[in-house]
Design a protein around this motif. Structure first.
Motif, PDB file in Angstrom:
ATOM      1  N   ASP A 118      17.462  13.639 -49.251  1.00 51.77           N
ATOM      2  CA  ASP A 118      18.823  13.880 -48.777  1.00 51.77           C
ATOM      3  C   ASP A 118      18.814  14.461 -47.370  1.00 51.77           C
ATOM      4  O   ASP A 118      19.708  14.177 -46.548  1.00 51.77           O
ATOM      5  CB  ASP A 118      19.564  14.815 -49.728  1.00 51.77           C
ATOM      6  CG  ASP A 118      19.819  14.176 -51.072  1.00 51.77           C
ATOM      7  OD1 ASP A 118      19.816  12.920 -51.121  1.00 51.77           O
ATOM      8  OD2 ASP A 118      19.994  14.917 -52.062  1.00 51.77           O
ATOM      9  N   PHE A 119      17.820  15.300 -47.077  1.00 57.02           N
ATOM     10  CA  PHE A 119      17.730  15.912 -45.758  1.00 57.02           C
ATOM     11  C   PHE A 119      17.600  14.848 -44.666  1.00 57.02           C
ATOM     12  O   PHE A 119      18.246  14.916 -43.610  1.00 57.02           O
ATOM     13  CB  PHE A 119      16.546  16.870 -45.710  1.00 57.02           C
ATOM     14  CG  PHE A 119      16.298  17.476 -44.356  1.00 57.02           C
ATOM     15  CD1 PHE A 119      17.006  18.582 -43.914  1.00 57.02           C
ATOM     16  CD2 PHE A 119      15.346  16.931 -43.504  1.00 57.02           C
ATOM     17  CE1 PHE A 119      16.772  19.119 -42.671  1.00 57.02           C
ATOM     18  CE2 PHE A 119      15.104  17.469 -42.244  1.00 57.02           C
ATOM     19  CZ  PHE A 119      15.827  18.567 -41.830  1.00 57.02           C
ATOM     20  N   PHE A 120      16.778  13.830 -44.907  1.00 55.20           N
ATOM     21  CA  PHE A 120      16.527  12.799 -43.903  1.00 55.20           C
ATOM     22  C   PHE A 120      17.645  11.761 -43.872  1.00 55.20           C
ATOM     23  O   PHE A 120      17.824  11.069 -42.869  1.00 55.20           O
ATOM     24  CB  PHE A 120      15.170  12.149 -44.158  1.00 55.20           C
ATOM     25  CG  PHE A 120      14.029  13.082 -43.919  1.00 55.20           C
ATOM     26  CD1 PHE A 120      13.519  13.278 -42.652  1.00 55.20           C
ATOM     27  CD2 PHE A 120      13.466  13.797 -44.981  1.00 55.20           C
ATOM     28  CE1 PHE A 120      12.472  14.162 -42.426  1.00 55.20           C
ATOM     29  CE2 PHE A 120      12.418  14.675 -44.774  1.00 55.20           C
ATOM     30  CZ  PHE A 120      11.918  14.866 -43.486  1.00 55.20           C
ATOM     31  N   ASP A 121      18.389  11.622 -44.955  1.00 52.13           N
ATOM     32  CA  ASP A 121      19.539  10.717 -44.943  1.00 52.13           C
ATOM     33  C   ASP A 121      20.673  11.296 -44.090  1.00 52.13           C
ATOM     34  O   ASP A 121      21.475  10.578 -43.555  1.00 52.13           O
ATOM     35  CB  ASP A 121      20.044  10.455 -46.365  1.00 52.13           C
ATOM     36  CG  ASP A 121      19.087   9.582 -47.145  1.00 52.13           C
ATOM     37  OD1 ASP A 121      18.264   8.926 -46.495  1.00 52.13           O
ATOM     38  OD2 ASP A 121      19.152   9.581 -48.396  1.00 52.13           O
TER      39      ASP A 121
END
Length: 301
Positions: A298-301
């Motif tokens: 989720d962090f990289f999305d």
């Protein structure tokens, strides 16, 4: 030289106890000198920073020797060689390792105890390389808990009988019975207690009570007769539920009797008792916490 693994240290630790009672910290110091470890090796710390790697491995070697009955714990941090240990040193093997210790029934039972747990795989892999990294950690955690369970049981058996009764009541309070008030549970354990060792309120108001019978046995199994006697004690107190706790085990007839009686009687043997103690931090404490982290998509999305 590299710091020896704990199995390589088993025979040296046993030899250090041959002259009589020794303190584990003294054994660590003596072996460090005999093995010609450098200052850097002797001062290398575990990730927790609370103990050196070498001292940790010496302690584990001592622990496993104790599980096999080759040494006897005399008091806190002290131990001495047993008659079985002397017999081993009379014709010493080239090395003492887990395979060697498994020739002793007590150690074999200790190793097999985890197999009785439904949370532990029955088939133990021959090599940690067969496991995924997180499985290695869980397998090691299971072994650590198994060793701690054995140590807790040994401490309980070495304590006075009334200590065991108080421990059981304290464990029940930690599990949430009787609310948060310490007064909710009390150990009886007196002559004329009516065959009951403890009583605890099931709820904070004391509207319902659980009566406890605690038997500190080493080898004896709890019999069906003892279950029936406890059932009679519950009748005298007009109680409809009870808890029977032992440091040993229950005979098949005892389990069958408890299932057939009209009152609800829960049975807790030594293995389950120590697992509950570990789960609710009774008689043990957290030494180190290991976090398993994974990528946060989720962090990289």
């Amino acid at each position: 030289m590299a710091i020896p693994d704990f199995q390589s240290l088993m025979l040296p630790v046993l030899k250090e106890s041959a002259a009589g009672e020794v303190r584990i910290s003294d054994v660590v110091a003596v072996l460090g000198t005999k093995l010609a470890l450098t200052e850097a090796e002797l001062s290398e710390l575990l990730p927790s920073g609370k103990q050196t790697t070498f001292a940790n491995r010496v302690n584990w070697a001592k622990s496993y020797l104790g599980k096999a009955g080759l040494i006897t714990l005399t008091k806190r941090a002290y131990f001495e060689i047993s008659e079985r240990g002397r017999a081993v040193l009379a014709n010493p093997p080239q090395t003492i390792n887990i395979k060697f210790l498994e020739s002793f029934p007590e150690f074999k039972a200790f190793r097999l105890a985890a197999a009785e747990s439904p949370t532990t795989p029955q088939a133990e892999p021959t090599n940690f390389k067969e496991l995924a990294p997180d499985e290695v950690i869980r397998s090691a955690s299971d072994e650590l808990q198994q060793s701690l369970s054995a140590e807790l049981l040994a401490k309980i058996l070495a304590s006075p009988p009334d200590f065991f009764e108080r421990l059981v009541v304290q464990l029940l309070i930690a599990m949430g019975y009787g609310g948060s008030a310490i007064e909710a549970g009390k150990a009886l354990g007196k002559s004329g207690d009516g065959g009951v060792d403890g009583v605890i309120d099931q709820d904070a108001l004391g509207l319902d009570r659980i009566y406890v019978q605690a038997k500190r046995y080493t080898d004896n199994k709890v019999s069906s007769g003892e279950i029936r006697d406890f059932f009679g004690s519950l009748d005298r107190f007009k109680a409809n539920k009870g808890l029977f706790v032992t440091t040993s085990t229950f005979s098949p007839a005892a389990k069958e009797t408890a299932d057939m009686l009209s009152k609800r009687i829960v049975l807790i043997d030594g293995i389950l008792l120590t697992r509950l103690m570990i789960r609710f931090d009774i008689g043990c404490r957290v030494e180190e916490v290991v976090y398993i982290k994974k990528l946060d998509e989720d962090f990289f999305d």
